[in-house]
Design an enzyme around this catalytic site. Structure first.
Site, PDB file in Angstrom:
ATOM      1  CE  LYS A  20      -3.885   1.782   2.834  1.00  0.00           C
ATOM      2  NZ  LYS A  20      -4.693   1.447   4.034  1.00  0.00           N
ATOM      3  CB  SER A  53      -7.890   3.396   3.433  1.00  0.00           C
ATOM      4  OG  SER A  53      -6.973   2.763   4.332  1.00  0.00           O
ATOM      5  CB  SER A  67      -8.202   0.320   6.220  1.00  0.00           C
ATOM      6  OG  SER A  67      -8.856   1.556   6.329  1.00  0.00           O
TER       7      SER A  67
END
Length: 518
Positions: free
Chosen positions: A95, A175, A199
């Protein structure tokens, strides 16, 4: 952070229920996404992954950047004669809020495009030591979905809008949107996400993959752009429970720079050895009836999943209610706002001199000055609320932190486990993926189980449990602190009982209704 931080103050602050019911489909489980990495050629594996990214990323927008010399690094690994690690040759995406030498760490914000880390985050170092080939960075909800109460999950100014590969008009949640979508799209079998509250588990569930939020402190947070010292953790997002176990084995461990990980070396287990297809047999498991109700169709798939668990030998115990989730959510939000300002200011102060935004106040000013690019769809009200907090010595913050952790942990998950004599808890992770809505923001339904695990800092595993009108829905397994091996065993056993999952089809939509006439 949860897919949307604006909603009602429940444990995971989810919004109103999805509007229209959907039809349940066949139970499904492990995703046959990218082919398993061959242990003989890192170069072949990396080349294949880069080809898949090139083929699908324009549609899905899951990957922000790839490592320019990824193939050269893979060739070098193939030439080495030293012992090869357990992830040798496995392409992994991380990420874009995790430090990786050679690529900027942006959190999706234009303010950090010059943030070139001088060293890898410790979890990246561990991945490389295990033989993994870290080939790029994934898109995310900007600032891990902690900028605006009207946010759109999967959107960032740097990466654009991530789309769900099962239906491209649907959201991939956030996210860790890009990590979930990249695995679902078959770009890689393994990716790293981060979670504060939902997330990892939300995008894993909505993209039809496996996601594991570890116990806070099992995996180092050093070199990760923070939200909350109390709740932040990185974790695996993978095509199967076995892949998640392998990934967790590589990244778990103590880090002297992160005091939360002091117990990690002593607490880590043999996660691969926990992959027992008979793990459900004889296990008493609590069913969180209060965490259902996303939609009638999701509930049907959940009941089918429970039937599979019973057939595999699990003893299921209904838990009808849990009071106080609203109180937990309100206290949690105060904690997140306060810790975000403190943690982000510390991270920004240590970034290279090329980064001109050195504080949260600087970011607010930057966003205002570049609103046409940074805030075309939603604003920064959460940033402004966080900037107004009074610091980590604020008595109100300290009281809220103690209250939230106590209610979610000792008086929440721990008490439910003990009172019902169960080893773990299960519930639907989420409903099916919601439409990308640039007018109203995220339209998430229900009030699932993830917030309790997030606030308590306990592990939470989500495994695909079925489909609703072609859209995946996930099954959550939650346990006490440091119970990752237990959850991996239970999730693997369910996955094996449920059978293979149909891979993503990149359909334009699952809605057969024609668009309205103009």
């Amino acid at each position: 952070m949860p897919a949307n931080a604006r909603a009602t103050p429940t444990g995971d602050r989810l919004g109103a229920a999805l509007a229209r019911p959907l039809v349940a489909a066949l139970l499904v489980a492990a995703l046959p996404a990218a082919p398993a990495a061959a242990a003989t050629s890192a170069e072949a594996n990396v080349r294949a992954a880069l080809d898949r990214i090139a083929r699908h990323n324009d549609a899905v927008r899951a990957v922000i950047a790839t490592v320019p010399d990824a193939l050269d690094r893979a060739r070098s690994a193939d030439r080495q004669r030293m012992a090869r690690g357990p992830l040798f040759g496995e392409p992994v995406l991380i990420k874009d809020n995790i430090d990786l030498v050679g690529l900027p760490n942006t959190a999706g914000s234009l303010a950090l495009t010059a943030n070139m880390p001088a060293q890898d985050a410790p979890l990246v170092t561990r991945l490389k030591a295990a033989g993994a080939q870290v080939i790029g960075k994934t898109n995310l909800s900007e600032w891990a979905n902690f900028r605006s109460s009207q946010s759109i999950s999967g959107w960032s100014a740097v990466g654009g809008q991530t789309r769900n590969p099962h239906a491209l008009d649907r959201n991939s949640c956030g996210s860790s949107s890009g990590s979930g979508a990249a695995v679902a799209a078959g770009m890689v079998r393994m990716a790293i996400g981060t979670e504060t509250d939902g997330s990892i588990t939300c995008p894993a569930a909505l993209n039809g993959i496996v996601g594991l939020k570890p116990t806070v402190g099992l995996v180092s947070r050093t070199g990760i752009i923070p939200i909350s010292a109390s709740q932040d953790t990185a974790g695996p997002m993978a095509a199967s429970v076995a892949d998640a176990a392998r990934l967790l084995a590589a990244i778990a461990g103590s880090d002297p720079a992160d005091p939360a990980t002091a117990e990690a070396d002593a607490r880590r287990a043999d996660y691969v050895a926990a992959l027992d297809p008979r793990a459900l047999a004889g296990k008493r498991i609590g069913v969180l009836r209060f965490a259902t109700g996303y939609s009638p169709a999701t509930d049907i798939v959940f009941e089918q999943a429970l039937s599979l668990m019973r057939a595999a030998g699990a003893v299921l115990v209904d838990i009808a209610e849990f009071k106080g989730r609203g109180e937990i959510g309100a206290a949690e939000y105060q904690v997140l706002l306060t810790e975000f300002k403190a943690g982000l200011n510390a991270y920004l102060a240590a970034t290279p001199a090329t980064v001109k935004t050195r504080s949260l106040a600087d970011l607010i000013a930057f966003n205002t000055a570049t609103a046409d690019r940074e805030m075309p769809l939603f604003g920064q009200d959460i940033f402004i609320q966080a900037e107004a907090t009074k610091g980590l010595d604020d008595p109100d913050y300290l009281k809220a932190r103690a209250k939230a952790r106590r209610m979610a942990g000792a008086e929440g998950i721990d008490r439910m486990l003990a009172d019902n004599k169960v080893v773990a808890l299960v519930a639907p992770t989420m409903g099916p993926a919601f439409l990308i809505d640039t007018v109203n923001g995220d339209q998430i339904g229900g009030g699932g189980p993830g917030g309790l695990a997030a606030v308590a800092g306990y592990p939470h595993l989500t495994v695909p449990m079925g489909r609703v009108r072609g859209l995946p829905v996930g099954l959550s397994f939650i346990g006490p602190a440091w119970s990752e091996a237990l959850l991996i065993g239970l999730g693997h056993a369910f996955e094996q009982a449920a059978g293979p999952q149909t891979p993503a089809q990149f359909a334009p939509s699952v809605d057969p209704r024609p668009a309205p006439a103009r």
